[in-house]
Design an enzyme around this catalytic site. Structure first.
Site, PDB file in Angstrom:
ATOM      1  CG  HIS A 296      40.015  43.669  46.916  1.00  0.00           C
ATOM      2  ND1 HIS A 296      38.778  44.245  47.133  1.00  0.00           N
ATOM      3  CD2 HIS A 296      39.882  42.877  45.815  1.00  0.00           C
ATOM      4  CE1 HIS A 296      37.935  43.816  46.204  1.00  0.00           C
ATOM      5  NE2 HIS A 296      38.571  42.993  45.399  1.00  0.00           N
TER       6      HIS A 296
ATOM      7  CG  ASP B 147      42.158  40.646  40.578  1.00  0.00           C
ATOM      8  OD1 ASP B 147      41.310  39.970  39.981  1.00  0.00           O
ATOM      9  OD2 ASP B 147      41.878  41.638  41.266  1.00  0.00           O
TER      10      ASP B 147
END
Length: 438
Positions: free
Chosen positions: A306, A364
């Site tokens: 991330h 995600d």
């Protein structure tokens, strides 16, 4: 807030700037006087080292893997509460009492219906329109349907607009989905929870009863909670920037949806599913793992690591648990993409390369798998992200409007174009462009 000073020398002129420290996280140097004192701007492409506002809503510590909504850890909110509780928290700054929660939930549920003319509004779109294009239009159109709550100077109208956005966005999102597949719109039901209502509006049909599965409803609710806000990201900053001009709240949220549509922002879970499709089979995972490790190969594993979280994404652990609960509940055993995802997850979690670089599966990765298992097509993933993030945008917009220091956003630039030059008549110009027309 404690205060000390920073000193900077520009063009042999030394000036003093205030340094402010927040409750948590890095301090900030106040540079408002820098241009006046030195005729110099700061240069920060992407604003990655610039604090654009003061906020009390959401805090992120990417190094430690911390995400707080008004001081409460995201894992506690997702596991112990529900989405509407987080909505109340983000909107008012405190968790609701039992009666406040009952009243807030009732208020939201009673406002989930949209103006009946919206059904005709949808028929202006092609059936194959991307749902995000439809959502941008619908959010902007809300100011035409609900123009009695667009006076941003009226505190009561601001709150009415906030309630309408939280309550009606799931209805519009479900309508966008139903329209795309050619099915009849389904009205919300006041007796269902927020997440259950959304699933009902998406997947029920008039010819048979739709039974709410509590495991799936809870999973949907967690997805909403985990995506409710994420500090000053691109779409939230867009909402604030548009709002700083005095635009109505519906236009501001529509701008946020448009920004979220960008693949670098809200399309990560959709990109993750497309990556799994590209891998194609469990047997090809080692090949793509090797490519991901090769610096000269443009291939990148989507859904791992991330930009903000240098450690583990605090939302990923809850999303991982939720994902596996959904897969178990649905007993999905013959879906090739889900098989690839599970095998890829196991490989990455046990690979020294990924462990060393802290490239863990992020929110995600798991949300994309979960949404596919729930029955949503990939083009709806970003719509669901926008649905969840609506409360964050609304809360951030409301905070900005009520900030006495608020002013219209006006970023500056480092100009590197031509200096002033004389106009040349068209018959004396020499082409310097390689433009082609068809």
């Amino acid at each position: 807030m404690s205060e000390n000073k920073a000193h900077i020398t520009v063009n042999n002129k030394k000036i003093e700037l205030s340094v402010r420290k927040g409750t948590l996280g890095p301090g900030v140097i106040e540079i408002a006087s820098l241009y006046k004192e030195t005729d110099t701007f700061t240069y920060d492409p992407g604003f990655t080292s610039t604090a654009s506002c003061e906020s009390k809503i959401t805090y992120i510590d990417g190094d430690k893997g911390i995400l707080l909504y008004c001081g409460y850890p995201i894992d506690q909110l997702a596991e112990k509460g529900d989405f509407l509780e987080s909505c109340y928290l983000l909107l008012y700054g405190e968790l609701p009492t039992k009666q406040e929660k009952i009243d807030f939930d009732r208020c939201i549920m009673q406002h989930m219906m949209v103006h009946e003319q919206f059904t005709r509004f949808f028929h202006g779109f092609r059936r194959d329109s991307h749902p995000m294009a439809v959502m941008v239009a619908c959010l902007g159109a809300m100011s035409a349907f609900y123009h009695d709550s667009i006076d941003i100077k009226d505190a009561q109208q601001r709150m009415i607009a906030a309630i309408r956005l939280i309550s009606k966005v799931p209805t519009l999102a479900a309508m966008a989905y139903k329209y795309s597949i050619g099915q009849a719109f389904v009205y919300p039901r006041n007796d269902l929870s927020y997440a259950a209502n959304f699933l009902h509006m998406c997947f029920s049909v008039p010819c048979e009863e739709y039974k709410i599965n509590p495991v799936l409803s809870r999973a949907m609710d967690r997805i909403f909670t985990l995506h409710a806000d994420h500090e000053q990201n691109a779409s939230t900053s867009t909402v604030r920037l548009v709002g700083s001009s005095g635009a109505n709240p519906f236009a501001c949220i529509a701008a946020g949806v448009a920004c979220l549509w960008g693949p670098a922002h809200g399309g990560a879970n959709e990109a993750c599913l497309k990556m799994l499709q590209k891998i194609g089979s469990v047997e090809r995972i080692p090949e793509f793992i090797a490519r991901a490790k090769d610096k000269n190969d443009p291939f990148r594993l989507m859904g791992f690591g991330h930009r903000v979280y240098k450690n583990y994404d605090p939302r990923a652990k809850i999303m991982q648990q939720t994902c596996h609960e959904v897969l178990k509940e649905l007993n999905i055993q013959d879906d090739p993409l889900l098989d690839i995802a599970i095998a890829l997850e196991n490989t990455a979690l046990n690979d020294e390369y990924f462990i060393e670089k802290k490239l863990y599966p992020n929110v995600d990765f798991y949300s994309g798998i979960t949404l596919k298992a729930l029955g949503f097509p990939t083009e709806m993933f970003t719509v669901l992200f926008a649905l969840a993030r609506s409360i964050g945008w609304v809360a951030q917009w409301k905070e900005m409007i009520e900030d006495p220091a608020q002013k219209i956003g006006r970023p500056r630039q480092l100009y590197t174009g031509y200096a002033a030059r004389e106009y040349v008549s068209i018959d004396k110009r020499i082409s310097k462009n390689k433009m082609t027309t068809q």
